[in-house]
Design an enzyme around this catalytic site. Sequence first.
Site, PDB file in Angstrom:
ATOM      1  N   HIS A  87      -9.783 -40.251 -40.973  1.00  0.00           N
ATOM      2  CA  HIS A  87     -10.468 -39.275 -41.833  1.00  0.00           C
ATOM      3  C   HIS A  87     -11.124 -38.136 -41.055  1.00  0.00           C
ATOM      4  CE1 HIS A  87     -14.755 -40.806 -41.630  1.00  0.00           C
ATOM      5  NE2 HIS A  87     -14.204 -41.993 -41.489  1.00  0.00           N
ATOM      6  N   GLU A 128     -13.403 -39.508 -47.062  1.00  0.00           N
ATOM      7  CA  GLU A 128     -13.500 -40.947 -46.827  1.00  0.00           C
ATOM      8  C   GLU A 128     -14.925 -41.437 -47.009  1.00  0.00           C
ATOM      9  OE1 GLU A 128     -14.066 -44.753 -44.584  1.00  0.00           O
ATOM     10  OE2 GLU A 128     -15.113 -42.848 -44.363  1.00  0.00           O
ATOM     11  N   GLU A 129     -15.878 -40.644 -46.512  1.00  0.00           N
ATOM     12  CA  GLU A 129     -17.279 -41.093 -46.492  1.00  0.00           C
ATOM     13  C   GLU A 129     -17.888 -41.215 -47.884  1.00  0.00           C
ATOM     14  OE1 GLU A 129     -18.726 -42.353 -44.048  1.00  0.00           O
ATOM     15  OE2 GLU A 129     -17.751 -41.609 -42.245  1.00  0.00           O
ATOM     16  N   ASP A 181     -10.162 -46.096 -37.550  1.00  0.00           N
ATOM     17  CA  ASP A 181     -11.547 -45.728 -37.850  1.00  0.00           C
ATOM     18  C   ASP A 181     -12.483 -46.512 -36.929  1.00  0.00           C
ATOM     19  OD1 ASP A 181     -13.784 -44.611 -39.121  1.00  0.00           O
ATOM     20  OD2 ASP A 181     -13.011 -44.996 -41.129  1.00  0.00           O
ATOM     21  N   HIS A 183     -23.177 -43.711 -37.984  1.00  0.00           N
ATOM     22  CA  HIS A 183     -23.907 -42.893 -38.957  1.00  0.00           C
ATOM     23  C   HIS A 183     -25.259 -42.418 -38.428  1.00  0.00           C
ATOM     24  CE1 HIS A 183     -21.410 -43.592 -42.843  1.00  0.00           C
ATOM     25  NE2 HIS A 183     -20.657 -43.523 -41.761  1.00  0.00           N
TER      26      HIS A 183
HETATM   27 CO    CO Z   1     -18.478 -43.523 -41.808  1.00  0.00          CO
HETATM   28 ZN    ZN Z   2     -15.194 -43.672 -40.769  1.00  0.00          ZN
END
Ligand code: CO
Ligand code: ZN
Length: 330
Positions: free
Chosen positions: A62, A193-194, A216, A302
């Site tokens: 992503h 994606e998030e 990922d 994150h």
């Molecule tokens: Co993420």
């Molecule tokens: Zn990711």
Amino acid sequence: MNKLLKQLVEIHGPSGFEYQVRTLIRAEIEPFADDVSIDAMGNLIAVKRGSGDGLKIMIAAHMDEIGVMVSHISKEGFLRFTNIGGVFPLNILGSRVQFADGTIGVIYCEMKGFPKNALPLDKHFIDVGASSKEDCPIQVGDAGTFKREFVAQGNRLTAKSMDDRTGCYIAIETLKALQDTPHDVYFVFSVQEEVGTRGAQAAANGILPDVGIAVDVTATGDLPESRRLAVDLGQGPAIKVKDKGMIAHAGLVRAMRDCAEEANIPYQLEVLEMGSTDARSMQIAGPGSAAGCLSIPCRYVHSQSETVDADDVKNAVKLLTALLANPMTL
Ligand code: CO
Ligand code: ZN
């Protein structure tokens, strides 16, 4: 390696506004793909056609990253915002955000004196140096991402948006390295994606792959007092067995493990009790596909200092390239 990765992680690409990332990746991959297209949602799809009667394989990495979206501007020129994806209040006080036009803002929260605990996001605001709504360069609906530079210290690479520009980097390098393959391989650089693996879902419904592999990041279990997770930084890419949204196809997991063992590439097995990836979308799109995920161990996911290991990244490229270059039995 670090030059392209630095470019990828430092540009602006919150979910729904991935165009700067897409432009960069497109220029990078165009000479190596048989066909490059962009679908209606904004997914970038590069096809490498197979030489034999292999499978139709979709690789998803992503392009989008977490961020903020402006929801209100006060008459004094302060911005209120909502989150794009998993933004944690503990990680943002005093942080800088960058908007698509280059405007920089500082995030702070409502308080008297020093803050003792993290406040919820709706108690935070962004200061872009405006003194009124009228002279504010930003509008409601504008999206920002965190601003942090890329740092390489030995093998440790730290930046914002390693989730999932690391995956984009691995997909790009795999496409470049893949000479001959029996498979038709669709490299999808996905959007949104998030906010719920939305881009990959649309792309997989269009492509209808036999096999879907997401690339990922995943968390690690090697930090002080961290949760029990058998994934350590620097011990090899992780082959996902399960996360909260998906149980990987057992035959694909086997094929990935066999490939790593034959090529002498270190790997780990990942059982993650939280999170999910584009693999979930690919698994249940159309009539379903054999789905799995190649995960890159990443500390501080994150936050603005997501950290990966360079050897894990290189070994992920090797593993994915070897997997795609050979016939696959599931
Ligand atoms: Co993420
Ligand atoms: Zn990711």
